[in-house]
Motif scaffolding. Structure first.
Motif, mmCIF file in Angstrom:
data_model
loop_
_atom_site.group_PDB
_atom_site.id
_atom_site.type_symbol
_atom_site.label_atom_id
_atom_site.label_comp_id
_atom_site.label_asym_id
_atom_site.label_seq_id
_atom_site.Cartn_x
_atom_site.Cartn_y
_atom_site.Cartn_z
ATOM 1 N N GLN A 156 -31.543 40.695 49.875
ATOM 2 C CA GLN A 156 -30.861 41.972 49.652
ATOM 3 C C GLN A 156 -29.508 42.063 50.362
ATOM 4 O OE1 GLN A 156 -32.698 43.697 47.461
ATOM 5 N NE2 GLN A 156 -34.268 42.102 47.768
ATOM 6 N N VAL A 157 -29.263 41.167 51.313
ATOM 7 C CA VAL A 157 -28.022 41.233 52.113
ATOM 8 C C VAL A 157 -26.979 40.297 51.513
ATOM 9 C CG1 VAL A 157 -27.019 40.853 54.401
ATOM 10 C CG2 VAL A 157 -29.317 41.828 54.196
ATOM 11 N N ASP A 158 -25.832 40.846 51.159
ATOM 12 C CA ASP A 158 -24.788 40.078 50.459
ATOM 13 C C ASP A 158 -24.274 38.895 51.275
ATOM 14 O OD1 ASP A 158 -24.967 41.796 48.314
ATOM 15 O OD2 ASP A 158 -23.316 43.092 48.992
ATOM 16 N N SER A 159 -24.226 39.043 52.596
ATOM 17 C CA SER A 159 -23.647 37.980 53.432
ATOM 18 C C SER A 159 -24.452 36.688 53.378
ATOM 19 C CB SER A 159 -23.525 38.455 54.882
ATOM 20 O OG SER A 159 -24.781 38.837 55.391
ATOM 21 N N PHE A 160 -25.704 36.752 52.955
ATOM 22 C CA PHE A 160 -26.494 35.524 52.808
ATOM 23 C C PHE A 160 -26.098 34.765 51.543
ATOM 24 C CE2 PHE A 160 -29.210 37.616 55.902
ATOM 25 C CZ PHE A 160 -29.682 36.555 56.664
ATOM 26 N N GLY A 161 -25.466 35.427 50.598
ATOM 27 C CA GLY A 161 -24.967 34.772 49.390
ATOM 28 C C GLY A 161 -26.028 34.338 48.407
ATOM 29 N N ILE A 162 -27.250 34.837 48.548
ATOM 30 C CA ILE A 162 -28.333 34.392 47.665
ATOM 31 C C ILE A 162 -28.143 34.926 46.258
ATOM 32 C CG2 ILE A 162 -30.822 34.504 47.254
ATOM 33 C CD1 ILE A 162 -31.194 34.623 50.312
ATOM 34 N N VAL A 163 -27.935 36.220 46.122
ATOM 35 C CA VAL A 163 -27.726 36.822 44.801
ATOM 36 C C VAL A 163 -26.403 36.353 44.208
ATOM 37 C CG1 VAL A 163 -27.393 38.986 43.556
ATOM 38 C CG2 VAL A 163 -29.137 38.839 45.348
ATOM 39 N N GLU A 164 -25.383 36.248 45.034
ATOM 40 C CA GLU A 164 -24.055 35.831 44.576
ATOM 41 C C GLU A 164 -24.078 34.442 43.952
ATOM 42 O OE1 GLU A 164 -19.522 35.254 46.385
ATOM 43 O OE2 GLU A 164 -21.192 35.788 47.702
ATOM 44 N N ALA A 165 -24.979 33.583 44.435
ATOM 45 C CA ALA A 165 -25.047 32.213 43.923
ATOM 46 C C ALA A 165 -25.396 32.172 42.439
ATOM 47 C CB ALA A 165 -26.078 31.420 44.729
ATOM 48 N N TYR A 166 -26.052 33.211 41.931
ATOM 49 C CA TYR A 166 -26.446 33.233 40.522
ATOM 50 C C TYR A 166 -25.393 33.884 39.641
ATOM 51 C CZ TYR A 166 -31.015 31.803 42.210
ATOM 52 O OH TYR A 166 -32.036 31.108 42.794
ATOM 53 N N GLY A 167 -24.345 34.432 40.271
ATOM 54 C CA GLY A 167 -23.242 35.012 39.501
ATOM 55 C C GLY A 167 -23.715 36.113 38.565
ATOM 56 N N THR A 168 -23.300 35.990 37.311
ATOM 57 C CA THR A 168 -23.672 36.996 36.308
ATOM 58 C C THR A 168 -24.954 36.640 35.557
ATOM 59 O OG1 THR A 168 -22.271 35.871 34.669
ATOM 60 C CG2 THR A 168 -21.262 37.648 35.971
ATOM 61 N N ASP A 169 -25.564 35.533 35.933
ATOM 62 C CA ASP A 169 -26.787 35.105 35.241
ATOM 63 C C ASP A 169 -27.989 35.845 35.841
ATOM 64 O OD1 ASP A 169 -28.783 33.849 33.864
ATOM 65 O OD2 ASP A 169 -28.103 31.808 34.292
ATOM 66 N N THR A 170 -28.163 37.094 35.460
ATOM 67 C CA THR A 170 -29.242 37.917 36.010
ATOM 68 C C THR A 170 -30.624 37.432 35.581
ATOM 69 O OG1 THR A 170 -29.008 39.454 34.146
ATOM 70 C CG2 THR A 170 -27.781 39.973 36.165
ATOM 71 N N THR A 171 -30.684 36.801 34.416
ATOM 72 C CA THR A 171 -31.976 36.287 33.942
ATOM 73 C C THR A 171 -32.486 35.183 34.860
ATOM 74 O OG1 THR A 171 -31.438 36.800 31.647
ATOM 75 C CG2 THR A 171 -33.199 35.203 32.027
ATOM 76 N N GLN A 172 -31.583 34.253 35.204
ATOM 77 C CA GLN A 172 -31.984 33.179 36.108
ATOM 78 C C GLN A 172 -32.366 33.724 37.478
ATOM 79 O OE1 GLN A 172 -30.369 28.869 37.848
ATOM 80 N NE2 GLN A 172 -29.103 30.025 36.417
ATOM 81 N N LEU A 173 -31.656 34.764 37.934
ATOM 82 C CA LEU A 173 -31.989 35.386 39.219
ATOM 83 C C LEU A 173 -33.386 35.985 39.178
ATOM 84 C CD1 LEU A 173 -31.306 36.437 42.049
ATOM 85 C CD2 LEU A 173 -30.211 38.426 40.962
ATOM 86 N N ARG A 174 -33.715 36.681 38.091
ATOM 87 C CA ARG A 174 -35.045 37.271 37.970
ATOM 88 C C ARG A 174 -36.122 36.194 37.967
ATOM 89 N NH1 ARG A 174 -36.528 38.965 33.760
ATOM 90 N NH2 ARG A 174 -34.792 38.681 32.292
ATOM 91 N N TYR A 175 -35.877 35.105 37.227
ATOM 92 C CA TYR A 175 -36.850 34.014 37.183
ATOM 93 C C TYR A 175 -37.015 33.374 38.567
ATOM 94 C CZ TYR A 175 -36.874 34.151 32.054
ATOM 95 O OH TYR A 175 -37.022 34.533 30.741
ATOM 96 N N ALA A 176 -35.914 33.242 39.297
ATOM 97 C CA ALA A 176 -35.978 32.660 40.637
ATOM 98 C C ALA A 176 -36.801 33.536 41.579
ATOM 99 C CB ALA A 176 -34.566 32.458 41.192
ATOM 100 N N VAL A 177 -36.568 34.850 41.503
ATOM 101 C CA VAL A 177 -37.349 35.780 42.326
ATOM 102 C C VAL A 177 -38.815 35.749 41.907
ATOM 103 C CG1 VAL A 177 -37.689 38.204 42.960
ATOM 104 C CG2 VAL A 177 -35.373 37.273 42.807
ATOM 105 N N GLY A 178 -39.054 35.620 40.603
ATOM 106 C CA GLY A 178 -40.429 35.522 40.111
ATOM 107 C C GLY A 178 -41.146 34.307 40.661
ATOM 108 N N ILE A 179 -40.454 33.168 40.692
ATOM 109 C CA ILE A 179 -41.045 31.947 41.260
ATOM 110 C C ILE A 179 -41.331 32.142 42.750
ATOM 111 C CG2 ILE A 179 -40.554 29.537 41.830
ATOM 112 C CD1 ILE A 179 -38.921 29.417 39.191
ATOM 113 N N PHE A 180 -40.411 32.773 43.440
ATOM 114 C CA PHE A 180 -40.585 33.117 44.860
ATOM 115 C C PHE A 180 -41.869 33.925 45.068
ATOM 116 C CE2 PHE A 180 -39.730 36.531 48.023
ATOM 117 C CZ PHE A 180 -39.555 35.786 49.178
ATOM 118 N N LEU A 181 -42.087 34.908 44.204
ATOM 119 C CA LEU A 181 -43.267 35.775 44.328
ATOM 120 C C LEU A 181 -44.549 35.055 43.925
ATOM 121 C CD1 LEU A 181 -41.631 39.013 42.896
ATOM 122 C CD2 LEU A 181 -42.376 38.648 45.262
ATOM 123 N N VAL A 182 -44.468 34.153 42.955
ATOM 124 C CA VAL A 182 -45.647 33.362 42.567
ATOM 125 C C VAL A 182 -46.133 32.527 43.749
ATOM 126 C CG1 VAL A 182 -46.428 31.398 41.174
ATOM 127 C CG2 VAL A 182 -45.220 33.296 40.085
ATOM 128 N N GLY A 183 -45.181 31.951 44.488
ATOM 129 C CA GLY A 183 -45.554 31.172 45.671
ATOM 130 C C GLY A 183 -46.312 32.017 46.678
#
Length: 274
Positions: A156-183
């Motif tokens: 959630q914190v911009d300075s970590f650059g996690i969300v920024e790394a996915y740019g405008t590809d919100t679908t890939q970001l959602r899938y990445a968070v989903g994989i995180f939660l599956v783990g």
């Protein structure tokens, strides 16, 4: 003698069981053997020179986050489990209500402070103390979920650059968070399996948390608001289950009129023997 009986190294010895009122004498055949006496004294059982409460040896207890056979720790530490459970409960409660869109709130950033300092740091410290008192399960559980909240807050914190790394590809970001939660669902599920011999309240934390993680992952994969709200409902239930166990670990007859009585889960192995 370690506080974790399951991890002790077996040694050759002779076991003598006696009641404190009717002691049993040693025979000539006992000479030359290492003798371990087990003496029953009302609510206490003595193993050699180690004395434990009978109830603490035979009952799993969510208030101490120990699902198995566990004598009291020898160290002069208070029970760290209620701190970790409380940090986990409050952070889960607030985020889950936001997932439910309570009062129209949908932005989760108010949870970041809780996730870093209470659900994260405080729970991690509690987990380290659980390891210090010999409770492997409690140490792994609290330290891991402390790490979960810290890693969630970092997203959630911009300075970590996690969300920024996915740019405008919100679908890939959602899938990445989903994989995180599956783990985290997988981890929580196998932790739940280790509470099947404990108590109803203890088991319920990991049971409802497993459902919460699974629904959150599905919500990310499907981009479903309704599934996310359902996850929020189960998250609130999980939070109250954690608070319940935290209360059980703090409340006693000296400080409260309301003391929690543990309800053990059915012993399926005992039924098979019969």
């Amino acid at each position: 003698m370690s506080a974790d009986l399951e991890n002790q190294i077996p040694q050759e010895h002779k076991l003598v069981v006696e009641d404190s009122n009717t002691p049993v004498g040693l025979s000539g055949n006992d000479e030359g053997h290492n003798i371990t006496k087990v003496v029953t004294e009302g609510d206490y059982i003595t193993f050699g020179n180690e004395r434990y409460l009978r109830s603490e040896l035979v009952q799993a207890f969510g208030g101490s986050l120990n699902p198995g056979l566990s004598p009291p720790p020898k160290h002069d530490f208070a029970n760290p489990a209620p701190l970790g459970l409380s940090g986990f409960a409050l952070t889960t409660f607030v985020l889950s209500l936001i997932n439910c869109e309570a009062r129209g709130v949908t932005i989760p950033n108010i949870v970041v402070g809780l996730a870093f300092f209470y659900g994260g740091a405080a729970q991690l410290i509690a987990g380290m103390f659980e390891i210090a008192v010999g409770n492997t399960f409690g140490g792994v559980a609290l330290s891991s979920y402390g790490g979960f909240w810290g890693s969630w807050a970092a997203i959630q914190v911009d300075s970590f650059g996690i969300v920024e790394a996915y740019g405008t590809d919100t679908t890939q970001l959602r899938y990445a968070v989903g994989i995180f939660l599956v783990g985290w669902f997988i981890f929580t599920f196998f932790m739940m399996l280790m509470t099947l011999k404990s108590t109803v309240a203890f088991f319920s934390i990991f049971f409802f948390l497993s459902i919460t993680f699974l629904l959150l992952a599905i919500a990310e994969f499907k981009d479903s608001t309704s599934v996310k709200k359902a996850a929020g409902v189960f998250g609130v239930i999980t939070a109250f289950a954690a608070w319940y166990n935290a209360y059980a670990g703090i409340a006693n007859e000296q400080n409260s009129y309301i003391v929690i009585k543990a309800i053990p889960l059915p012993d399926l192995q005992d039924r098979k023997r019969k």
